[in-house]
Write a protein that holds these residues in place. Structure first.
Motif, PDB file in Angstrom:
ATOM      1  N   GLU A  37      36.249   6.797   7.662  1.00  0.00           N
ATOM      2  CA  GLU A  37      36.128   7.693   6.507  1.00  0.00           C
ATOM      3  C   GLU A  37      35.302   7.073   5.381  1.00  0.00           C
ATOM      4  OE1 GLU A  37      40.194   8.399   5.535  1.00  0.00           O
ATOM      5  OE2 GLU A  37      40.551   9.719   7.267  1.00  0.00           O
ATOM      6  N   ARG A  38      35.140   5.777   5.406  1.00  0.00           N
ATOM      7  CA  ARG A  38      34.366   5.081   4.354  1.00  0.00           C
ATOM      8  C   ARG A  38      33.019   4.594   4.870  1.00  0.00           C
ATOM      9  NH1 ARG A  38      39.468   5.241   3.532  1.00  0.00           N
ATOM     10  NH2 ARG A  38      40.391   5.210   1.424  1.00  0.00           N
ATOM     11  N   ASP A  39      32.593   5.143   6.011  1.00  0.00           N
ATOM     12  CA  ASP A  39      31.269   4.866   6.585  1.00  0.00           C
ATOM     13  C   ASP A  39      31.070   3.415   7.006  1.00  0.00           C
ATOM     14  OD1 ASP A  39      30.421   7.534   6.334  1.00  0.00           O
ATOM     15  OD2 ASP A  39      29.852   7.215   4.249  1.00  0.00           O
ATOM     16  N   TYR A  40      32.124   2.763   7.417  1.00  0.00           N
ATOM     17  CA  TYR A  40      32.003   1.461   8.067  1.00  0.00           C
ATOM     18  C   TYR A  40      31.843   1.717   9.566  1.00  0.00           C
ATOM     19  CZ  TYR A  40      33.508  -1.369   4.026  1.00  0.00           C
ATOM     20  OH  TYR A  40      33.601  -2.013   2.806  1.00  0.00           O
ATOM     21  N   SER A  80      29.176  -4.750  -1.946  1.00  0.00           N
ATOM     22  CA  SER A  80      30.521  -4.740  -2.527  1.00  0.00           C
ATOM     23  C   SER A  80      30.854  -6.143  -3.024  1.00  0.00           C
ATOM     24  CB  SER A  80      31.566  -4.268  -1.512  1.00  0.00           C
ATOM     25  OG  SER A  80      31.803  -5.257  -0.530  1.00  0.00           O
ATOM     26  N   LEU A  85      39.915  -2.175  -1.966  1.00  0.00           N
ATOM     27  CA  LEU A  85      39.901  -1.589  -0.627  1.00  0.00           C
ATOM     28  C   LEU A  85      41.078  -2.103   0.201  1.00  0.00           C
ATOM     29  CD1 LEU A  85      37.949   0.266   1.113  1.00  0.00           C
ATOM     30  CD2 LEU A  85      37.204  -1.866   2.176  1.00  0.00           C
TER      31      LEU A  85
END
Length: 355
Positions: A41-44, A127, A135
């Motif tokens: 969902e966090r594009d990892y 980040s 996170l």
């Protein structure tokens, strides 16, 4: 079925049987699904890197298993962390990535350790360590919610008394502040002989006069500070980040721009149990080579074998490792903390003795 409370009880069972309660299998599966969905969902992007490699990141206190390839006579290393290969992917332009997989550390066995365990490791492009603490807090909270939901929905008796509530935001405490009750000045300003005296006083140990500074600090941390980090009260648990470690314990973290005696490194604790290690990542290949040499010197002083390091990682960093922060989280440790159980044997099926 009840969980074994000690090794003698566990060892009375046939050695083909898993050491965990059957519900641990389902909880583990739910936690893995939650973690994967969290990062998707966090594009990892999920990746898989070799568990056996010519490269090995050098740490004075971590001891890899070695494997000899019969075909080439090459020495290979079972990875103590997927860090080196994941950073090679980052340097190749992978973007933010995560991995869930087996990790190996020799000479580590106890109620909190098994030589083979599962690591969740991730790196966020652009980040910082502050972003990754946020996170990590979100990830741990999401897994906790999923585990609690599963247990509440079970109709059969469960052996767990899980943590009922996690307080957010998680507490943050600097390494210096954590040591403050034990010294009158900043721990970073004390001479080694002063730390030696503190260690003998508070840990009730008689230590050689030539004990290394970081070994002394680690003793005080383990014996006097860690057990009190992230404690529960009657109603809730507040996990606690410890951050701004001494630069000598930086591994692959950058130095703080505010105090070059400290590193942008953090760890998370729940009820005294360390769950993860996070860095604002070092990108300077020359500094990596210097720190590798220092770690190998420390290994020699501890009578441990020197290691070759990770030349392919160095080459990748020379080409350009993007600004990033990373976290390595022990998956079984997370389950232990959330299920409020004391032994890693309760959250994996076949520990080393019966593997």
């Amino acid at each position: 079925m009840t969980l074994p409370t000690d090794d003698s009880e566990r060892n009375t069972s046939p050695d083909w049987q898993p050491t965990w309660h059957p519900s641990a299998m389902h909880i583990r599966s739910i936690a893995l699904k939650t973690i994967r969905n969290f990062f998707y969902e966090r594009d990892y992007c999920e990746v898989t890197t070799p568990v056996m490699s010519h490269d090995i990141v050098v740490d004075a206190h971590l001891h890899p298993f070695t494997v000899i390839d019969p075909a080439s006579s090459d020495t290979l290393y079972l990875q103590t962390s997927p860090e080196a290969a994941m950073k090679r992917l980052l340097a190749s332009g992978s973007g933010s990535i995560f991995q869930i997989g087996p990790t190996f550390r020799s000479a580590e066995r106890g109620i909190r350790h098994n030589p083979e365990f599962t690591m969740v490791e991730w790196y966020g492009i652009d980040s910082t360590d502050d972003h990754q603490m946020q996170l990590t807090e979100q990830l741990v909270s999401a897994v906790h919610e999923a585990v609690i939901k599963f247990i509440k929905n079970q109709t059969t008796p469960q052996p767990w008394t899980p943590l009922s509530q996690l307080t957010v935001p998680f507490h943050r405490t600097s390494y210096e502040a954590a040591f403050q009750p034990f010294c009158q000045a900043s721990i970073h300003d004390l001479h080694t002989h002063e730390i030696h005296s503190l260690c003998e006083q508070h840990c009730k140990l008689k230590l050689p006069n030539d004990t290394a500074r970081d070994d002394l600090l680690n003793l005080i941390l383990a014996e006097c500070i860690e057990p009190n980090l992230g404690r529960s009260n009657l109603k809730t648990t507040t996990p606690q980040f410890l951050h701004s470690y001494p630069i000598s314990q930086a591994a692959l973290a950058v130095a703080s721009e505010h105090d070059d005696r400290t590193a942008r490194r953090f760890e998370l604790y729940i009820n005294g149990l360390e769950l993860c290690n996070g860095y604002f990542e070092l990108t300077d290949s020359n500094e990596l080579a210097r720190r590798t040499a220092v770690e190998n010197q420390r290994r020699s002083s501890h009578k441990s074998q020197k290691l070759p390091g990770a030349p392919r990682l160095v080459a990748a960093m020379q080409c350009g490792l993007p600004k990033c922060s990373g976290v390595a989280l022990g998956f079984e440790r997370l389950l232990m903390a959330l299920l409020n159980t004391s032994s890693i044997d309760h959250v994996l099926p076949f520990p080393i003795e019966i593997a």
